[in-house]
Design a protein around this motif. Structure first.
Motif, mmCIF file in Angstrom:
data_model
loop_
_atom_site.group_PDB
_atom_site.id
_atom_site.type_symbol
_atom_site.label_atom_id
_atom_site.label_comp_id
_atom_site.label_asym_id
_atom_site.label_seq_id
_atom_site.Cartn_x
_atom_site.Cartn_y
_atom_site.Cartn_z
ATOM 1 N N THR A 441 1.051 -1.223 -0.217
ATOM 2 C CA THR A 441 0.141 0.119 -0.078
ATOM 3 C C THR A 441 0.798 1.291 -0.045
ATOM 4 O OG1 THR A 441 -0.255 -0.184 2.390
ATOM 5 C CG2 THR A 441 -1.892 -1.193 1.139
ATOM 6 N N LYS A 442 2.015 1.206 -0.263
ATOM 7 C CA LYS A 442 3.060 2.385 -0.344
ATOM 8 C C LYS A 442 2.303 3.121 -1.455
ATOM 9 C CE LYS A 442 7.673 3.668 -0.984
ATOM 10 N NZ LYS A 442 9.071 3.180 -1.280
ATOM 11 N N GLY A 443 2.395 4.749 -1.119
ATOM 12 C CA GLY A 443 1.601 5.424 -2.069
ATOM 13 C C GLY A 443 0.014 5.640 -2.051
ATOM 14 N N TRP A 444 -0.524 4.469 -1.521
ATOM 15 C CA TRP A 444 -1.972 4.375 -1.369
ATOM 16 C C TRP A 444 -2.617 5.430 -0.207
ATOM 17 C CZ3 TRP A 444 -4.851 -0.916 -1.869
ATOM 18 C CH2 TRP A 444 -4.056 -1.667 -2.730
ATOM 19 N N ARG A 445 -3.549 5.941 -0.497
ATOM 20 C CA ARG A 445 -4.220 6.934 0.373
ATOM 21 C C ARG A 445 -4.789 6.308 1.834
ATOM 22 N NH1 ARG A 445 -8.404 12.004 -0.689
ATOM 23 N NH2 ARG A 445 -8.265 12.748 1.425
ATOM 24 N N SER A 446 -4.420 6.744 2.743
ATOM 25 C CA SER A 446 -4.948 6.435 4.210
ATOM 26 C C SER A 446 -5.914 7.591 4.945
ATOM 27 C CB SER A 446 -4.004 5.779 5.141
ATOM 28 O OG SER A 446 -3.424 4.584 4.785
ATOM 29 N N VAL A 447 -7.070 7.076 5.259
ATOM 30 C CA VAL A 447 -8.152 8.152 5.956
ATOM 31 C C VAL A 447 -8.446 7.753 7.159
ATOM 32 C CG1 VAL A 447 -9.971 9.521 5.670
ATOM 33 C CG2 VAL A 447 -8.718 9.353 3.657
ATOM 34 N N SER A 448 -8.264 8.472 8.297
ATOM 35 C CA SER A 448 -8.828 8.293 9.424
ATOM 36 C C SER A 448 -10.228 8.968 9.777
ATOM 37 C CB SER A 448 -8.102 8.666 10.677
ATOM 38 O OG SER A 448 -6.792 8.009 10.494
ATOM 39 N N VAL A 449 -11.202 8.103 10.603
ATOM 40 C CA VAL A 449 -12.337 8.463 10.826
ATOM 41 C C VAL A 449 -12.555 8.484 12.406
ATOM 42 C CG1 VAL A 449 -14.814 8.063 10.549
ATOM 43 C CG2 VAL A 449 -13.163 7.778 8.686
ATOM 44 N N LYS A 450 -13.173 9.527 12.959
ATOM 45 C CA LYS A 450 -13.493 9.523 14.391
ATOM 46 C C LYS A 450 -15.085 9.827 14.342
ATOM 47 C CE LYS A 450 -12.697 9.093 18.707
ATOM 48 N NZ LYS A 450 -14.198 9.042 19.140
ATOM 49 N N ILE A 451 -15.946 9.187 15.365
ATOM 50 C CA ILE A 451 -17.139 9.304 15.393
ATOM 51 C C ILE A 451 -17.412 9.964 16.935
ATOM 52 C CG2 ILE A 451 -19.445 8.408 15.461
ATOM 53 C CD1 ILE A 451 -18.628 6.175 13.726
ATOM 54 N N GLY A 452 -17.775 11.235 17.128
ATOM 55 C CA GLY A 452 -17.966 11.613 18.255
ATOM 56 C C GLY A 452 -19.376 11.438 18.967
ATOM 57 N N THR A 453 -19.495 12.133 20.192
ATOM 58 C CA THR A 453 -20.834 11.683 20.954
ATOM 59 C C THR A 453 -21.887 12.406 20.210
ATOM 60 O OG1 THR A 453 -20.046 13.313 22.472
ATOM 61 C CG2 THR A 453 -19.585 11.214 22.942
ATOM 62 N N ALA A 454 -23.107 12.100 20.722
ATOM 63 C CA ALA A 454 -24.230 12.905 19.993
ATOM 64 C C ALA A 454 -24.325 14.259 20.272
ATOM 65 C CB ALA A 454 -25.531 11.934 20.823
ATOM 66 N N CYS A 455 -24.585 14.908 19.459
ATOM 67 C CA CYS A 455 -24.826 16.363 19.399
ATOM 68 C C CYS A 455 -25.930 16.827 20.609
ATOM 69 C CB CYS A 455 -25.132 16.933 18.143
ATOM 70 S SG CYS A 455 -23.902 16.893 16.770
ATOM 71 N N SER A 456 -25.428 17.797 21.265
ATOM 72 C CA SER A 456 -26.145 18.236 22.313
ATOM 73 C C SER A 456 -25.802 19.881 22.628
ATOM 74 C CB SER A 456 -26.551 17.543 23.731
ATOM 75 O OG SER A 456 -25.194 17.474 24.248
ATOM 76 N N GLY A 457 -26.930 20.694 22.800
ATOM 77 C CA GLY A 457 -26.593 22.117 23.131
ATOM 78 C C GLY A 457 -25.967 22.872 21.995
ATOM 79 N N ASP A 458 -24.796 23.829 22.422
ATOM 80 C CA ASP A 458 -24.301 24.563 21.376
ATOM 81 C C ASP A 458 -22.946 23.953 21.079
ATOM 82 O OD1 ASP A 458 -23.994 26.371 19.424
ATOM 83 O OD2 ASP A 458 -23.632 27.922 20.738
ATOM 84 N N ARG A 459 -22.536 22.429 20.848
ATOM 85 C CA ARG A 459 -21.326 22.151 20.679
ATOM 86 C C ARG A 459 -20.433 22.754 19.409
ATOM 87 N NH1 ARG A 459 -21.872 16.038 21.448
ATOM 88 N NH2 ARG A 459 -19.709 15.970 20.339
ATOM 89 N N LYS A 460 -19.419 23.147 19.621
ATOM 90 C CA LYS A 460 -18.783 23.623 18.383
ATOM 91 C C LYS A 460 -18.624 22.812 17.072
ATOM 92 C CE LYS A 460 -14.604 26.320 17.082
ATOM 93 N NZ LYS A 460 -14.361 25.784 15.826
#
Length: 467
Positions: A441-460
């Protein structure tokens, strides 16, 4: 001379063989597989039920034998674990009941046993080993539907059984095992779809299709010189790293005479040839098992019960292995099974599942997607676009920020609690993958994904994200 070509047919994969004719021209499948199955018949003989199904994947009718538990509760109040059994090359679903005495082996264990066919008749009327694979194509000059055994078994039959019978429809309640060709198929299915089967067993299985130069010259996986990615995508040893979290059981003989063999070559020429062939085939199965175990060890996977004793490629040993497997399986069965975290997946199918996650790759060529997954995070390596659907672990109707690379979007969980999003892995590669080593996979693209907690209030992160 020992008939090595016969040995390869018995095992259902390639063993070393003398050089033969060049690989046939393969006409690749030209229509996508669209799974869908319906019941068209049912008959019963006591506990043994035979269903006749119309399979869209196989484009025809299939029969499957199902052994129900003693004192089976058909009301649905009891959920039963399920054991899928895959026969070997040259066999059929009836081997388990007529030869391997599955009724007496299972006894009063409260489990549903599913025994499908994995081979059919070719255009010439002769048995055609299915290889537990969605076939690459057909040999030029032949016609008829291109078999899709994997899609029939995993994408059609498993959901049908779960819809029709009161099963424990999760990895903790689903086991699979097989003999020879079926042993390779059982481990491959568990590795190609992690989390579908929580337990997988191989008896003298074809666990490494790279062993030997004399692979069967047909179009099940295409010409290996041109379609190495297809071969590796159907090879248990190449997919071994996907098996974290799956309980594994591996048995084979060593290829030396065991208790069910004559200790010396028989005097009769035909019997002597059969004796030699069975030992040779089992020596090949043993070599494959060693390669598979080495791949597991390299991936840090230790949950495997492996044992190798003297013996040949013959039914008495498989019957012994089946009894040992059921004894091993019974105390492991539990109502629930934890998803491993982290886990890794390598898969070259256009769509696949892993521990409740669903992935669909959109690219111009066949290549592996490489994934490292945690509960709410993953890293994907590949090309093109990868569509992702999470397990139903989120609050339905709630909005969640998902950081994909350097951008964040907000996704609403569906009514099941799943989140759906896409990962841009850059332009699709235009040349099919041929490198599978450490620098693949040398030269292939890697992308990281992070799922946050459920939205509530006025979170940025919820306010700034692009919905």
């Amino acid at each position: 001379m020992i008939p090595l070509a016969m040995a390869a047919v018995l095992l259902g994969t390639g063993l070393a063989a003398p050089a033969g004719p060049s690989w046939p021209v393969c006409v690749v499948r030209d229509t996508p597989i669209r799974p869908g199955v319906s019941q068209v018949g049912r008959s019963a003989d006591g506990r043994l039920v035979t269903y006749t199904l119309r399979s869209r994947a196989m484009r025809g009718e299939q029969r499957v034998d199902v052994l129900l538990p003693e004192r089976f509760d058909a009301t649905g109040r009891t959920s039963y674990p399920t054991l899928y059994l895959l026969h070997g090359a040259g066999g059929n679903r009836k081997n388990w009941t007529e030869r391997d005495q599955i009724r007496s082996v299972i006894g009063d264990l409260p489990i549903i046993v599913v025994m499908p066919d994995g081979s059919d008749q070719g255009p010439d009327g002769k048995n055609r080993n299915g290889g537990y694979t969605d076939w690459f194509g057909l040999t030029q000059g032949t016609s008829g539907p291109v078999p899709a055994w994997e899609s029939y078994h995993v994408r059609e039959l498993v959901p049908f059984i779960d819809r029709t019978l009161p099963t424990q429809a999760n990895a903790a309640g689903r086991a699979i095992a097989g003999i020879s060709m079926g042993g390779g198929g059982a481990i491959k299915y568990a590795a190609a779809f992690p989390g579908t089967f929580g337990y997988a067993g191989s008896f003298s299985g074809s666990l490494d299709n790279t062993v030997g130069a004399g692979r069967q010259q047909n179009c099940v996986r295409g010409n290996p010189d041109e379609q190495q990615v297809v071969w590796r995508d159907n090879n248990p040893t190449d997919l071994a790293g996907n098996l974290r979290g799956t309980h594994l059981f591996v048995r084979s003989g060593t290829g030396t005479p065991g208790p069910y063999d004559s200790p010396k070559p028989p005097d009769d020429p035909a019997q002597r040839q059969q004796w030699q062939t069975r030992l040779l085939v089992e020596a090949g199965a043993h070599q494959m098992a060693q390669h598979f175990l080495a791949a597991l060890e390299k991936s840090g996977i230790k949950d495997v019960n492996a044992r190798f004793l003297p013996g040949s490629h013959s039914p008495p040993y498989w019957q012994r292995d089946l009894r040992d497997f059921v004894s091993w399986l019974e105390p492991l069965l539990r109502p629930r099974m934890s998803t491993p975290s982290p886990f890794q997946v390598s898969n070259a199918r256009a769509s696949f599942t892993a521990w409740g996650w669903t992935f669909a790759a959109h690219r111009k060529v066949r290549e592996f997607s490489y994934l490292a997954v945690r509960r709410d995070a993953l890293t994907a390596t590949g090309s093109g676009r990868l569509d992702v659907v999470t397990p139903p672990n989120h609050r339905k109707g709630s909005r969640y920020p998902i950081k994909i690379g350097d951008r964040t979007l907000v996704v609403k969980a569906d009514r099941h609690g799943r989140l759906a999003f896409s990962i841009d892995l850059g332009p699709s590669h235009t040349v099919q993958q041929t490198d599978f080593g450490p620098d693949a996979t040398k030269g292939w693209r890697s992308v990281s994904v992070k799922i946050g907690t459920a939205c509530s209030g006025d979170r940025k992160e919820c306010h700034d994200a692009h919905a």
